[in-house]
Design an enzyme around this catalytic site. Structure first.
Site, PDB file in Angstrom:
ATOM      1  CG  HIS A   1       0.180  -4.159  -3.587  1.00  0.00           C
ATOM      2  ND1 HIS A   1      -0.041  -3.714  -2.299  1.00  0.00           N
ATOM      3  CD2 HIS A   1       1.331  -3.573  -3.980  1.00  0.00           C
ATOM      4  CE1 HIS A   1       0.926  -2.895  -1.940  1.00  0.00           C
ATOM      5  NE2 HIS A   1       1.789  -2.796  -2.945  1.00  0.00           N
TER       6      HIS A   1
ATOM      7  CB  CYS B   1       5.210   2.954  -1.674  1.00  0.00           C
ATOM      8  SG  CYS B   1       3.834   2.423  -2.706  1.00  0.00           S
TER       9      CYS B   1
END
Length: 673
Positions: free
Chosen positions: A67, A195
């Site tokens: 991503h 994250c």
């Protein structure tokens, strides 16, 4: 918004054949392009590769979720492929990835779509969902599997929320009746997952912790800190009642609310792959007590889960990363001052003999003067959080200035005073670590003070005592560091051409050993640290470091351009970008190639970088700037020969690499007409 609303039928491809991760990424990027999700294919692809360079987006069990969030994305979207043969994605369980979703997230837009992507990430933690997707024979069936699973997930979440509301009502009723068991419904374990991008891993770790806790019969609540903000926030009541907290995060987390509670900190991948062990650490009472007054924050992983070497390296890199803007800006501005001051050349006023040159020299010099204090301050802050910042800064400044106890003894007698000698980079490193651990130790001692003093510790006790202590330490030890710094500076200045060439080869080669890893950073920190000495020899070392780091991406780009039959079509497309990355001193552009074929890429690049570093030193090239690559050529000493060293090193690396790599068939290389 439903998950399938982020798909178009042209964004899904089943039964893909991909020989490498790079090929699979190319297919997925093409699907996004065909779906109209991105405006700049190459920029989006590079953003995906940059994300992979941080750590693999494979989550195990055959699933990978690459991503990127970038302005090259015009609308949020998903692309997906199945790869029956699987692709090596550096998964934590070592299994190839055969079910791959790629997320395209736009910058600066509403984040509603991220909640949908988070839901998809959680669904992928269920094996039956993945199996159904792999078994789908058509795109319509693939999308229907997602729709059905999402509907079931939404129903399950609604039921959880209903039960949570009932439990809350029961607690409130019990509290009103003064029932002693009022806290029985509160979760035993709390967790936070996060994250850096906050798109996929944050929510997958949360989902897995919840799933494993349910299997273990443990009640848990997980707060997620993703791109959509904080969700499922932990309350003060829950924190007070829990047995401990798990931090599974790859970014800093505010810990002051957990002060005095058992807390275990690790990376987000552990939440996905090792949830049972994390929960057991809390349930078995093995987690250390959190000491985090004054706004402390958790690093990506605690010292308990890291070795001593990696802990020290993390603290050092925190200092270096905050120091670099001062070095880069100050160094280049000072260099511009000398470029402008042609009329002062050869005089003692060179660099400041005109008002314009004096301006650049003053501003650049001021920024440069903060280099060592900032380094020490942020090393100390990494160790002891905010209470360490002030002692670290003061310690770094004392190290730079070279003040000693002997100097104080003659402070009233100007004739008796000796010249101050800076302890330099080494003294600042020591000051940062000393200030950090002194502050940390003093914080532990203050844990035994009465609670009535809690409010004055961070604003009075910590700065007062810790600045005093680091001042005493540095004034006592500065003579030792001054002697070391003087010896090191003298040794560099006394190096003959042959010795500097050897040193240039070593630091240049180190830049290619791991391309952004510890060896690379060690060479870079050495080069930037030497700049503080302000000598020509130090600038020669810095030039060798920089040219060594520029070689690998350019060597890759040259090989993919002139030896096409050694590379796949996807590798050749990505290779073009490495020209820019190499010229910009971004060594990491070569990482995907080195990861795919380390046995050939790394030796070739190390040799080429060592040659470039040696030639740069041999030509007497200097760099007052620690970054910028070819774009700071105007401030490089002997710039034409510097570029020559770069070209020779890159060409040598390219030729060795292209010789070592076996030619592909025309079909494998995508060269058939």
């Amino acid at each position: 918004m439903k998950i399938t609303e982020l798909f178009s039928k042209s964004g899904v491809k089943l039964g893909v054949e991909a020989a490498s991760q790079a090929e699979a990424i190319d297919v997925l990027v093409d699907l996004h392009d065909a779906s109209g999700n991105i405006s700049d294919r190459d920029k989006y692809r590079q953003a995906v590769l940059d994300r992979e360079a941080q750590f693999s987006t494979a989550v195990g069990d055959g699933v990978a979720i690459p991503h990127a969030k970038t302005d090259a994305v015009v609308r949020p979207g998903l692309a997906a492929i199945t790869v029956p043969a699987g692709v090596d994605w550096n998964a934590p369980d070592g299994k190839p990835s055969d079910l791959i979703f790629m997320i395209a997230a736009p910058e600066g837009q509403a984040n509603v779509h991220l909640e949908v992507l988070a839901k998809l990430s959680m669904l992928l933690m269920h094996e039956d969902f993945g199996a159904a997707l792999r078994a789908a024979k058509t795109v319509d069936k693939f999308l229907k599997v997602i729709d059905d699973a999402e509907a079931a997930h939404d129903a399950e979440q609604a039921e959880k929320e209903r039960k949570a509301a009932e439990a809350k009502a029961a607690r409130e009723a019990a509290a009103a009746a003064a029932a002693p068991a009022a806290d029985s419904a509160l979760p035993q374990v709390l967790a936070i997952t996060a994250c850096p991008t906050g798109i996929a891993h944050t929510y997958m770790a949360a989902e897995n912790l919840e799933k494993v806790a349910e299997q273990m019969g443990v009640t848990i609540k997980v707060e997620t800190q993703g791109s959509v903000g904080t969700k499922n926030a932990l309350t003060a009541e829950e924190i007070a009642a829990c047995r401990g907290i798990i931090i599974a995060a790859d970014k800093g987390i505010e810990l002051s609310r957990f002060n005095g509670k058992p807390l275990y900190s690790t990376n987000v991948s552990a939440g996905i792959n090792d949830a049972e062990r994390l929960i057991n650490i809390i349930m078995n009472g093995e987690a250390p007590i959190c000491h985090a007054e004054g706004g402390a924050s958790a690093p990506a992983a605690s010292a308990a889960t890291e070795g001593m070497g990696s802990t020290i390296y993390k603290h050092l890199m925190n200092g270096v990363s905050h120091m670099l803007p001062f070095v880069v800006g100050g160094g280049i501005l000072k260099a511009i001052a000398f470029l402008l001051d042609t009329q002062g050349m050869g005089t003692a006023a060179y660099g400041s003999s005109t008002p314009l040159a004096a301006f650049f020299n003053l501003v650049g010099g001021t920024a440069f003067d903060f280099m060592l204090p900032i380094l020490a301050a942020y090393i100390a802050m990494s160790i002891a959080d905010r209470p360490g910042l002030a002692p670290g800064f003061v310690g770094g400044w004392l190290a730079k200035q070279g003040f000693t106890l002997g100097y104080l003894a003659t402070a009233m007698d100007a004739e008796a005073q000796g010249a101050l000698i800076s302890g330099g980079f080494i003294a600042a490193l020591f000051a940062g670590f000393a200030a950090g651990y002194l502050t940390l130790g003093f914080e532990r001692l203050c844990d035994h003070l009465p609670e009535s003093l809690e409010g004055i510790k961070p604003v009075l006790l910590y700065p007062l005592v810790c600045i005093f202590l680091i001042g005493l330490v540095m004034l006592a030890l500065n003579p030792i560091f001054a002697a070391i710094n003087s010896w090191l500076t003298g040794a560099l200045n006394s190096f003959g051409t042959g010795n500097l060439v050897l040193l240039g080869a070593v630091v240049g080669g180190m830049m290619s050993v791991d391309m952004g890893g510890p060896f690379n950073k060690a060479a870079y920190v050495f080069g930037t640290g030497m700049l503080s000495a302000g000598t020509t020899s130090a600038q020669i070392v810095m030039a060798s470091v920089m040219v060594g780091g520029m070689v690998p991406p350019i060597a890759i780009a040259l090989s993919t351009t002139f030896f096409k039959n050694r590379w796949s079509a996807a590798d050749r497309k990505a290779g073009i970008v490495n020209y820019i990355m190499g010229l910009s001193f971004i060594t990491e552009g070569a990482i995907p190639y080195a990861a795919a074929d380390p046995g050939r890429v790394l030796p070739s690049c190390i040799i080429g970088s060592a040659i470039a570093g040696a030639l740069s030193a041999g030509f007497g090239c200097t760099s007052p700037a620690p970054h910028g690559g070819a774009w700071v050529t105007p401030v490089i000493g002997n710039p034409l020969m510097y570029l020559m060293a770069l070209v020779i090193g890159a060409v040598v690396a390219c030729l060795i690499l292209s010789f070592l790599k076996k030619p592909l068939s025309a079909e494998e290389a995508g060269l058939t007409k």
